[in-house]
Design an enzyme around this catalytic site. Structure first.
Site: not given
Lengths: 51, 750
Positions: B44, B624, B41, B628, B441
């Site tokens: 921020c 992940d 926003c 893999d 996985d």
């Protein structure tokens, strides 16, 4: 026919002006942060004009 | 969220690392790009910019809210402490590699092309309307000449994109959608110019330029969507070390980038850092988190002499290690090589649009040629024959076909983006729609790779509170879980706490010594008496066990629901893991996965997928870990969670940012729906052609009819694609549950 002689160049010139304006805005990075620009208007800057 | 899970595991980047990722802007000014995912926003923006600008040596800090990035310009040799400042403000930041900026050039070229084509199409259309409404003689010629002039920049600039792509395809002996577009547009321009010179009546400048305009809009939207996905994925935290501190023989320490690390160098690895290259540990004790490398969920205790692999995370104590391989020979590079070797269904896959145009372009060009021959024979007037043949080319120019596929894919990608699923490119959606089996996985994908305390109910809350207080001092995953369970206020206050890497944590409170850790170390009295030597984590008071903790890997949110949904969608599910058979069986039973294979090496996973592929299955891989990655590359299509290692995220076609595994079934659902709409759109475009082509062949097409027919078919196709939005509107409520927060719904409740 004579009206066309200046109306068409005028129309094209105005269109071209818009186009070059857009290309300039694109080049100067004004489309890089659209969400940020919408929010920044709400931020108070402390650079008040001098009186 | 899964993102935070990954972030929490890594320490703030060192000053050396920041320097390495900055680029020099001349003088002694450097620019560092940070990705700050939490910026959302105007507040921020202000907080971050104000706080960073106050730091010494910071010249300028600018937040980009759209890409959630902060670029900081600073001068001098000292790196200003912007990471500490940001984390004090509550923003997690990651270093961002500057080389990714190059990609934006294509986008700005496309937008410029759209602008030029739009300008030209608008003006030419205005002039054409006057011609259609009856301008004659010299006026019509004047309008045609002006149109021809305006069309030149549009053709050169906007058309160039298509000409280049078509030339490239032809050079490689392939056919793509851009070939008929390029041929149609340039022939239309050429004949219109001829008409204009000979004071003719029919010029197609409007058709050729507005065709380019429409097609460029589709192309640009497609690009924007992919760019957004790529930016979001690139902004995730890095799980591979950029470099390491090297201990030279003369005792000096130097930060060296990963690529320059040589075998034989001695490296210092602090707790919280990742091991940069394969090596052997010389001194130090610690626990390593290997989940991302091997798929094992429990941390491994290491000490002098242990061989360690690149990519594992050092959790508890500092280590000195000797590199045994350079980065290019390390585990990570090995995975990349395996992945490149395995590159399977993906490179062979041809996109729907390309497959259609391979048929479509020859048919259209033959039809136009046949028309020309037919009119030559029938009338003998070659001028008339060419005009009609060109009209056939223009009316069949695949405006609707060119939009039919990308528009649907843009809508689908946008829908998935809102649900936190990033789509890397359009062909991924086409491939996903075709799958019939899915391979998962285990660690980090079906499970979070995070331990969860199973026996909370059996533990005295006061003991749990002490354990939590002690655990707050450690990075070990078990400690992190325990630390999150604190809250009781009546426990004695801890006085001194110290961590013994590989063993546990010791502290003193109210005159007694408390230890939290491995049973054999913490319960020294029990060890003497010879009971309870079976491992596990315990809390002891003066050497006597007061509580023991049982941990299990927590399931990812909605894992079971997602597997059920996939079964409903007639996808057969399998689990391939590098973890032990016992750990796999447990998860498989809980999730009702009938087939699973444990103890697999990375190449083993690839083999399983290739076996499935040769049996005629289209395989989706969800994984992940680094182990893999080759499998992600080998599968027909692949999905990775945001917590995956970088090369995994880069290899995968989809990346989901939220924790829920339902993202997988949602992606499948949306891509199948999109596949259906694409087929409908193509049917619409072909129907349009079967009506329009005979009219054109008979010579009844004027520029006015061509303009109306082309726009109408494009609008029809776009309208049909927008129906995906309608389907999607009722979907989010049931498919996107709370993102995060569901750590607690682990094994026990299922």
């Amino acid at each position: 026919m004579t009206t066309l002689a200046y109306l068409i160049p005028v129309a094209l010139l105005l269109g071209g002006l818009g186009l070059s304006g857009f290309l300039w805005a694109l080049k100067s990075g004004q489309y890089e942060d659209l969400d940020g620009a919408a929010e920044r208007i709400l931020i108070d800057q402390d650079d008040k004009p001098e009186r | 969220m899964a993102l935070e899970v990954a972030d929490a595991a890594s320490a703030l980047p060192s000053i050396h690392e920041i320097k390495l990722a900055s680029r020099a802007l001349g003088g002694d000014i450097h620019q560092t790009d940070l990705s700050v995912p939490a910026v959302h926003c105007g507040g921020c923006i202000q907080t971050i910019e104000a706080a960073l600008a106050k730091l010494e040596n910071v010249e300028m800090a600018r937040v980009n809210l759209s890409t959630k990035r902060v670029s900081v310009r600073w001068q001098g040799d000292e790196v200003p402490p912007f990471f500490a400042t940001l984390s004090r403000l509550g923003y997690q930041a990651h270093l961002f590699d500057p080389e990714i900026h190059e990609k934006d050039k294509t986008l700005s070229e496309l937008i410029r092309a759209v602008a030029v084509a739009g300008f030209a199409a608008g003006n030419i259309m205005l002039l054409s309307v006057s011609v259609w409404s009856g301008a004659e003689g010299a006026t019509r010629d004047l309008f045609h000449w002006i149109s021809a002039l305006i069309a030149i920049p549009a053709l050169a600039f906007a058309g160039g994109i298509y000409f280049r792509s078509a030339a490239n395809a032809l050079r490689h002996g392939r056919m793509n959608m851009d070939v008929p577009i390029a041929v149609g547009v340039s022939l239309a321009y050429a004949t219109s110019l001829y008409e204009t010179i000979n004071h003719g009546e029919h010029a197609y400048f409007d058709a050729s330029v507005s065709l380019l305009f429409f097609l460029l809009i589709g192309r640009t939207l497609d690009h924007v969507m992919r760019e957004r996905a790529r930016t979001a994925v690139n902004g995730l935290s890095r799980l591979v070390a950029r470099g390491s501190i090297v201990l030279r023989d003369d005792g000096t320490r130097e930060y060296v980038p990963v690529a320059e690390l040589m075998p034989g160098m001695r490296l210092l690895i602090a707790a919280g850092e990742r091991i940069p290259v394969d090596g052997d540990i010389i001194s130090g004790n610690s626990d390593l988190d290997c989940s991302i490398v091997s798929g094992e969920s429990a941390p491994k205790t290491v000490s002098a002499g242990t061989h360690v692999q690149a990519g594992t995370l050092n959790l508890t104590g500092p280590l000195t290690m000797q590199a045994t391989a350079a980065a290019k020979d390390s585990f990570l590079a090995e995975m990349v090589r395996l992945m490149e070797a395995a590159e399977g269904g993906r490179s062979r896959y041809r996109r729907i649009a390309d497959r259609i145009s391979a048929l479509y372009a020859p048919v259209v060009h033959l039809a136009a040629f046949a028309t020309f021959l037919g009119w030559m024979i029938a009338s003998g007037d070659w001028y008339r024959a060419i005009t009609v043949a060109i009209a056939v080319l223009i009316i069949t120019c695949p405006c609707a076909l060119g939009l039919a596929v990308p528009i649907v894919q843009v809508m689908a990608a946008r829908r998935l983006f809102e649900a936190g699923v990033m789509v890397k490119d359009g062909s991924a959606l086409e491939r996903l729609a075709a799958i019939d089996s899915a391979v998962f996985d285990k660690t980090g994908t079906l499970t979070l790779g995070l331990p969860r305390l199973v026996n909370v109910a059996a533990i005295d809350p006061a003991m749990l509170a002490i354990a939590a207080d002690m655990a707050a001092h450690s990075r070990h995953p078990f400690s992190k879980t325990l630390a999150g369970l604190g809250g009781f206020a009546g426990q004695p206050k801890l006085e001194s706490v110290s961590e013994y890497p590989g063993c546990g944590i010791e502290g003193t409170a109210a005159g007694s010594t408390w230890r939290l850790g491995r049973r054999g170390w913490a319960a020294w009295k029990a060890r003497i008496s010879g009971k309870g030597t079976n491992g596990g984590t315990v809390l002891t008071k003066d050497g006597v066990i007061v509580a023991s903790f049982v941990f299990e890997d927590a399931l990812r949110a909605d894992a079971r629901a997602a597997i059920l949904k996939l079964n409903e969608q007639e996808v057969s599910v399998q689990m391939l893991s590098g973890d032990t058979a016992a750990a796999c069986r447990e998860v498989a039973n809980l999730l009702d996965i009938r087939r699973f294979v444990p103890d697999l090496l990375p190449s083993g996973k690839v083999e399983r997928i290739e076996t499935l592929a040769t049996a005629g299955h289209k395989v989706l891989m969800v994984g992940d870990g680094l182990n893999d990655t080759p499998a992600l590359g080998a599968a027909h299509v692949s999905i990775a969670p945001a917590s995956a290692a970088e090369i995994g995220r880069n290899a995968a076609d989809f990346v989901f940012l939220r924790e829920s595994l339902l993202a997988v079934s949602l992606a499948l659902e949306v891509s199948r729906k999109a596949g259906g709409l694409i087929r409908q759109n193509i049917a619409v475009a072909i129907l349009y052609n079967t009506i329009a082509v005979p009219v054109a062949i008979l010579g009844h097409v004027t520029p006015l009819i061509a303009a109306i027919a082309m726009s109408a078919s494009s609008l029809l196709v776009i309208g049909n694609a927008l129906r995906l939005e309608g389907f999607v509107r009722d979907a989010p409520t049931k498919t996107v549950p709370n993102d995060g927060r569901s750590n607690s719904s682990g094994l026990a409740q299922l």
